[in-house]
Motif scaffolding. Structure first.
Motif, PDB file in Angstrom:
ATOM      1  N   THR A  56      -3.465 -10.757  -6.105  1.00 42.19           N
ATOM      2  CA  THR A  56      -3.524  -9.485  -5.374  1.00 42.19           C
ATOM      3  C   THR A  56      -4.761  -8.673  -5.716  1.00 42.19           C
ATOM      4  O   THR A  56      -5.055  -7.691  -5.041  1.00 42.19           O
ATOM      5  CB  THR A  56      -2.285  -8.621  -5.672  1.00 42.19           C
ATOM      6  OG1 THR A  56      -2.286  -8.270  -7.064  1.00 42.19           O
ATOM      7  CG2 THR A  56      -0.999  -9.344  -5.308  1.00 42.19           C
ATOM      8  N   GLY A  57      -5.451  -9.052  -6.792  1.00 39.70           N
ATOM      9  CA  GLY A  57      -6.626  -8.291  -7.232  1.00 39.70           C
ATOM     10  C   GLY A  57      -6.268  -6.975  -7.884  1.00 39.70           C
ATOM     11  O   GLY A  57      -7.085  -6.056  -7.927  1.00 39.70           O
ATOM     12  N   ARG A  58      -5.051  -6.874  -8.430  1.00 40.00           N
ATOM     13  CA  ARG A  58      -4.590  -5.624  -9.040  1.00 40.00           C
ATOM     14  C   ARG A  58      -4.026  -5.860 -10.436  1.00 40.00           C
ATOM     15  O   ARG A  58      -3.634  -6.985 -10.773  1.00 40.00           O
ATOM     16  CB  ARG A  58      -3.500  -5.002  -8.175  1.00 40.00           C
ATOM     17  CG  ARG A  58      -4.054  -4.421  -6.883  1.00 40.00           C
ATOM     18  CD  ARG A  58      -2.956  -3.786  -6.094  1.00 40.00           C
ATOM     19  NE  ARG A  58      -2.531  -4.829  -5.151  1.00 40.00           N
ATOM     20  CZ  ARG A  58      -1.471  -4.782  -4.385  1.00 40.00           C
ATOM     21  NH1 ARG A  58      -0.677  -3.766  -4.429  1.00 40.00           N
ATOM     22  NH2 ARG A  58      -1.197  -5.757  -3.560  1.00 40.00           N
ATOM     23  N   PRO A  59      -3.913  -4.793 -11.227  1.00 40.41           N
ATOM     24  CA  PRO A  59      -3.227  -4.918 -12.513  1.00 40.41           C
ATOM     25  C   PRO A  59      -1.774  -5.341 -12.296  1.00 40.41           C
ATOM     26  O   PRO A  59      -1.156  -4.977 -11.293  1.00 40.41           O
ATOM     27  CB  PRO A  59      -3.289  -3.505 -13.099  1.00 40.41           C
ATOM     28  CG  PRO A  59      -4.397  -2.820 -12.369  1.00 40.41           C
ATOM     29  CD  PRO A  59      -4.433  -3.440 -11.001  1.00 40.41           C
ATOM     30  N   ALA A  60      -1.244  -6.095 -13.227  1.00 42.18           N
ATOM     31  CA  ALA A  60       0.149  -6.551 -13.150  1.00 42.18           C
ATOM     32  C   ALA A  60       1.041  -5.530 -13.850  1.00 42.18           C
ATOM     33  O   ALA A  60       1.284  -5.617 -15.054  1.00 42.18           O
ATOM     34  CB  ALA A  60       0.288  -7.931 -13.778  1.00 42.18           C
ATOM     35  N   ALA A  61       1.511  -4.557 -13.105  1.00 42.34           N
ATOM     36  CA  ALA A  61       2.373  -3.500 -13.651  1.00 42.34           C
ATOM     37  C   ALA A  61       3.809  -3.987 -13.726  1.00 42.34           C
ATOM     38  O   ALA A  61       4.287  -4.678 -12.829  1.00 42.34           O
ATOM     39  CB  ALA A  61       2.282  -2.262 -12.779  1.00 42.34           C
ATOM     40  N   GLY A  62       4.494  -3.639 -14.805  1.00 43.67           N
ATOM     41  CA  GLY A  62       5.903  -3.978 -14.953  1.00 43.67           C
ATOM     42  C   GLY A  62       6.175  -5.389 -15.426  1.00 43.67           C
ATOM     43  O   GLY A  62       7.289  -5.884 -15.281  1.00 43.67           O
TER      44      GLY A  62
END
Length: 121
Positions: free
Chosen positions: A18-24
């Motif tokens: 996704t190109g995003r930080p992996a939150a949670g």
């Protein structure tokens, strides 16, 4: 060799699909000695894909062998990723050694079908 700050261990997780930080994403930390694994803690990544505090620092930090287990399958399912059953990647263990009282950063770059790590700064 030690430095003025002492040792500390940090991590972060980036979702490369996704190109995003992996939150949670849940991460468990173990100290490893021979066949013994002792769980030290479990944490969850924040909105930036990082932990709110170092996994080990100060008096908690000791050199030795450790293992981080990243619960990637749970995270990926929560994001709506369609995974096979069983998932190709579910729990990702990364075993590493810390030989000096320094900053060790062990990040994870994650997608449903691959991951990589490195010693960061």
């Amino acid at each position: 060799m030690s430095n003025a700050e002492g040792g500390r261990l940090t991590t972060h997780v980036l979702d490369t699909a996704t190109g995003r930080p992996a939150a949670g994403l849940t991460i468990a930390l173990y100290r490893v000695a021979g066949n013994s694994h002792r769980k030290l803690k479990a944490v969850e990544t924040n909105a930036d894909g990082r932990c709110d505090a170092p996994l080990l620092a100060g008096a908690e930090f000791r050199t030795g062998q450790y293992e981080l287990i990243f619960f990637a399958g749970d995270y990926l399912r929560a994001t709506g990723a369609v995974l096979s059953e069983p998932a190709f990647l579910d729990e990702i263990p990364i075993r590493f050694g810390m030989a000096e009282e320094r900053h060790y950063h062990v990040p994870l770059l994650l997608s449903p079908y691959g991951y990589s790590t490195y010693r960061g700064s």
